[in-house]
Scaffold this active site. Structure first.
Site, mmCIF file in Angstrom:
data_model
loop_
_atom_site.group_PDB
_atom_site.id
_atom_site.type_symbol
_atom_site.label_atom_id
_atom_site.label_comp_id
_atom_site.label_asym_id
_atom_site.label_seq_id
_atom_site.Cartn_x
_atom_site.Cartn_y
_atom_site.Cartn_z
ATOM 1 N N GLU A 68 0.829 -1.217 0.000
ATOM 2 C CA GLU A 68 0.000 0.000 0.000
ATOM 3 C C GLU A 68 0.858 1.259 0.000
ATOM 4 O OE1 GLU A 68 -3.010 0.350 3.058
ATOM 5 O OE2 GLU A 68 -4.331 -1.056 2.058
ATOM 6 N N HIS A 70 9.234 -26.704 -0.259
ATOM 7 C CA HIS A 70 8.641 -27.807 -1.012
ATOM 8 C C HIS A 70 7.464 -27.326 -1.850
ATOM 9 C CE1 HIS A 70 11.290 -30.391 1.275
ATOM 10 N NE2 HIS A 70 10.987 -29.609 2.306
ATOM 11 N N LYS A 100 -12.990 1.015 -2.070
ATOM 12 C CA LYS A 100 -13.872 1.266 -0.928
ATOM 13 C C LYS A 100 -15.113 2.030 -1.401
ATOM 14 C CE LYS A 100 -11.089 1.347 3.311
ATOM 15 N NZ LYS A 100 -10.725 2.082 4.505
#
Ligand SMILES: O=P(O)(O)OC[C@H]1O[C@](O)(CO)[C@@H](O)[C@@H]1O
EC number: 5.3.1.9
Length: 459
Positions: free
Chosen positions: A285, A314, A428
Site C-alpha cells: 500500500e 517444497h 472502498k
C-alpha cells in the site's frame, strides 16, 4: 533487543555484477538518502508523521495496561474487529508472541475475524459466549465496510444477550474525533482508545490498534515498544551506511530500478509467519503508486509475497531458484529457539537416520534456511536476512519499527507519497456505492451503467 540485518547476498562480490549491487552503487544514494532523512525528521518533529513517536507514548501504554488488567478478569473471550492495518499487526503480535496456533490461547480466548466470510464469522459464534466477550472495534476511519458489517453482525447477539447493556462489551479504537464510531460513542458510554490522526492504519501497530489485544493476551507490551524505541535510534543514524532502514530501502530501491518487482518475505519460523502478512500491506500500500510527488506517472512498487520456511521449500523455492530472476528474498531467521530438544534415532536399523542424532528441529530449520540461501546465491538471486536473536517482544517491536522506517525511506527515494492509498479508496467507494450507502447514488448509477456495458466472457 537484537535484530541484525545481513545484506551479504545482495553484494556483487558474492552475487556477480549482473544481479549484485556494488557498494559504491548503494553509497551513491547516500546524498539523496540524507535529504530524505531530513524531510522525514522534519515531518516527525512537526507531528505530521506520527508513527515515529508511537514508541514513546507512556501514558497510552499505562492506560492500555490498566484497561487490559481489568478486562482479563471480566471477560473470557476477546474478539478483535478490524481489517488491514487495523488487524494485521495485532494478529502478528499474537501469533509471534502468544499463540502460534490461532484461538487456542488461555483465557481470555482471542479471535481476529478480519474478513466478512459469512460462514467463517458464523462459526466463531460456536467458540464464544457473547455475554462474556469483549468486542474491540478498530477502525481509523470509523467507516470501513467490513468492520462496520461485522460489528452489526455481532450486535444482534449482543442485544439478545445483554439487552440495553450491550455497550458494556464494546470498546472502540478510532480517530480522536472523526468517523462513525465516534458518533456511536457519543451516544453510549463506550470506552474509546485513539489512533493519532497523523498515524496511517498500516503504521499503527504500536498504538492501541496493536497493543490492546496484546496486553489482554498477557504479552509484555512495554517490551515491544522498548524494542521499537531502540530500533528507532538505529534508524535515526546519520551514518546512513550503518542505518538499517536506509540500507534496506536503498537495496530495494536499486533492485526495483533493475526490474526486480517482487519482494518475498520468508520467515523460517511459524511464530514469525504473520509478520510477513503485516509487511505485505505495509510495502504494497505504501509503495505501489501510479504518480510520483511531482505528478509524473511512474507506476512503481514491488509485489510482496509471503512464504514460509521450510514448508515452502517444497512449494515455492524451485521457482525462486530457477524461475524469473525478478525477486528479492527477505529471510527472517531465529538464532535461538525457545525449545531445542535433541532428536534421537529410535530406529537404529535405519542408519540413514543417524545424521539426526543429537540435532534439534531448530538446527534443521536453520540449516535448511542456510541451504536455501546458498542455492539462491549460487543462482545469482538476491537475498538478505533479518536475524532475530530470539522470538521476543523486544525483537518483534524492533522489526515493526525497522520496516516502517525503511518504508518511509523507500517512499522518499522513489519520490512518491508512501502514506496514502488512493487505489484502495477507489475500491472502498465502489463497495459503498454497490451496497447503496447514502451519498453514493451518483457513483452507484455510474458503476451499474459501466457493468451493463461490459462484455461478459463466462466459461
Ligand atoms: O482502519 P480503517 O480505517 O478501518 O481501515 C482499514 C484499512 O483499510 C485501508 O484503508 C485500505 O485497505 C488500509 O489502509 C487500512 O489499514
Amino acid at each position: 533487543m537484537s535484530l541484525k540485518l545481513d545484506f551479504s547476498n545482495v553484494v556483487d562480490v558474492n552475487l556477480g555484477s549482473e544481479h549484485g549491487l556494488g557498494m559504491e552503487e548503494i553509497q551513491s544514494l547516500v546524498e539523496k538518502g540524507r535529504r530524505v532523512q531530513q524531510e522525514l525528521r522534519k515531518k516527525a518533529e512537526a507531528d505530521t508523521l506520527g508513527f515515529y513517536k508511537l514508541p514513546y507514548k507512556k501514558d497510552v501504554f499505562t492506560e492500555i495496561l490498566t484497561f487490559a488488567n481489568a478486562a482479563r478478569k471480566r471477560f473470557d473471550y476477546y474478539v478483535h474487529l478490524g481489517i488491514g492495518g487495523s488487524a494485521l499487526g495485532p494478529i502478528a503480535i499474537h501469533t509471534s508472541l502468544k499463540d502460534s496456533y490461532y484461538n487456542l490461547s488461555e483465557s481470555p480466548k482471542i479471535f481476529f475475524p478480519d474478513n466478512v466470510d459469512p460462514d467463517w464469522i458464523h462459526d466463531l459464534l460456536k467458540h464464544i459466549d457473547v455475554s462474556r466477550t469483549l468486542f474491540h472495534v478498530v477502525s481509523k476511519s470509523g467507516a470501513t465496510a467490513e468492520t462496520a458489517a461485522t460489528l452489526l453482525y455481532f450486535m444482534k447477539y449482543l442485544k439478545e444477550a445483554l439487552k440495553d447493556n450491550f455497550y458494556k462489551n464494546l470498546i472502540f479504537t478510532t480517530d480522536p474525533v472523526e468517523g462513525l464510531l465516534n458518533v456511536i460513542a457519543r451516544e453510549y458510554p463506550i470506552k474509546c482508545f485513539r489512533i493519532p490522526p497523523n498515524v496511517g492504519g498500516r503504521f499503527s501497530v504500536l498504538s492501541p490498534v496493536g497493543l490492546i489485544s496484546a496486553a489482554i493476551a498477557g504479552v509484555d507490551i512495554e517490551a515491544i515498544v522498548r524494542g521499537a524505541a531502540e530500533m528507532a535510534q538505529q534508524c535515526d543514524n546519520d551514518d546512513l551506511m550503518q542505518n538499517p532502514a536506509f540500507v534496506f530501502a536503498a537495496v530495494h530501491y536499486l533492485y526495483m530500478k533493475r526490474g526486480k518487482n517482487i519482494s518475498v518475505m520468508m520467515p523460517y519460523s511459524n511464530k514469525l509467519r504473520d509478520l510477513a502478512d503485516w509487511y505485505r500491506q505495509l510495502w504494497a500500500e505504501s509503495l505501489g503508486k501510479r504518480y510520483d510527488v511531482h505528478g509524473n506517472v511512474v507506476e512503481v512498487g514491488q509485489t510482496p509475497v509471503k512464504a514460509l520456511g521450510a514448508t515452502d521449500q517444497h512449494s515455492q523455492v524451485q521457482l525462486y531458484v530457477e524461475g524469473p530472476n525478478d525477486k528479492v528474498i527477505i529471510f527472517l531467521e531465529v538464532e535461538q529457539f525457545e525449545h531445542n530438544e535433541p532428536l534421537h534415532n529410535y530406529f537404529p536399523q535405519i542408519g540413514e537416520f543417524n545424521y539426526f542424532e543429537g540435532k534439534s528441529l531448530g538446527q534443521l530449520l536453520n540449516y535448511e534456511k542456510q541451504a536455501t540461501e546458498l542455492a539462491l546465491t549460487n543462482n545469482q538471486r538476491p537475498n538478505l536476512t533479518i536475524k532475530f536473536s530470539e522470538v521476543s517482544a523486544e525483537n518483534v517491536g524492533a522489526f515493526f519499527f525497522l520496516l516502517e522506517a525503511a518504508t518511509a525511506f523507500a517512499g522518499g527515494l522513489l519520490e512518491i507519497n508512501a502514506f496514502d492509498q488512493p487505489g484502495v479508496e477507489q475500491g472502498k467507494i465502489a463497495t459503498y456505492a454497490l451496497m447503496g450507502r447514502k451519498g453514493y447514488d451518483k457513483k452507484r448509477k455510474e458503476i451499474l451503467e459501466q457493468l451493463e456495458k461490459k462484455r461478459s466472457f463466462v466459461v
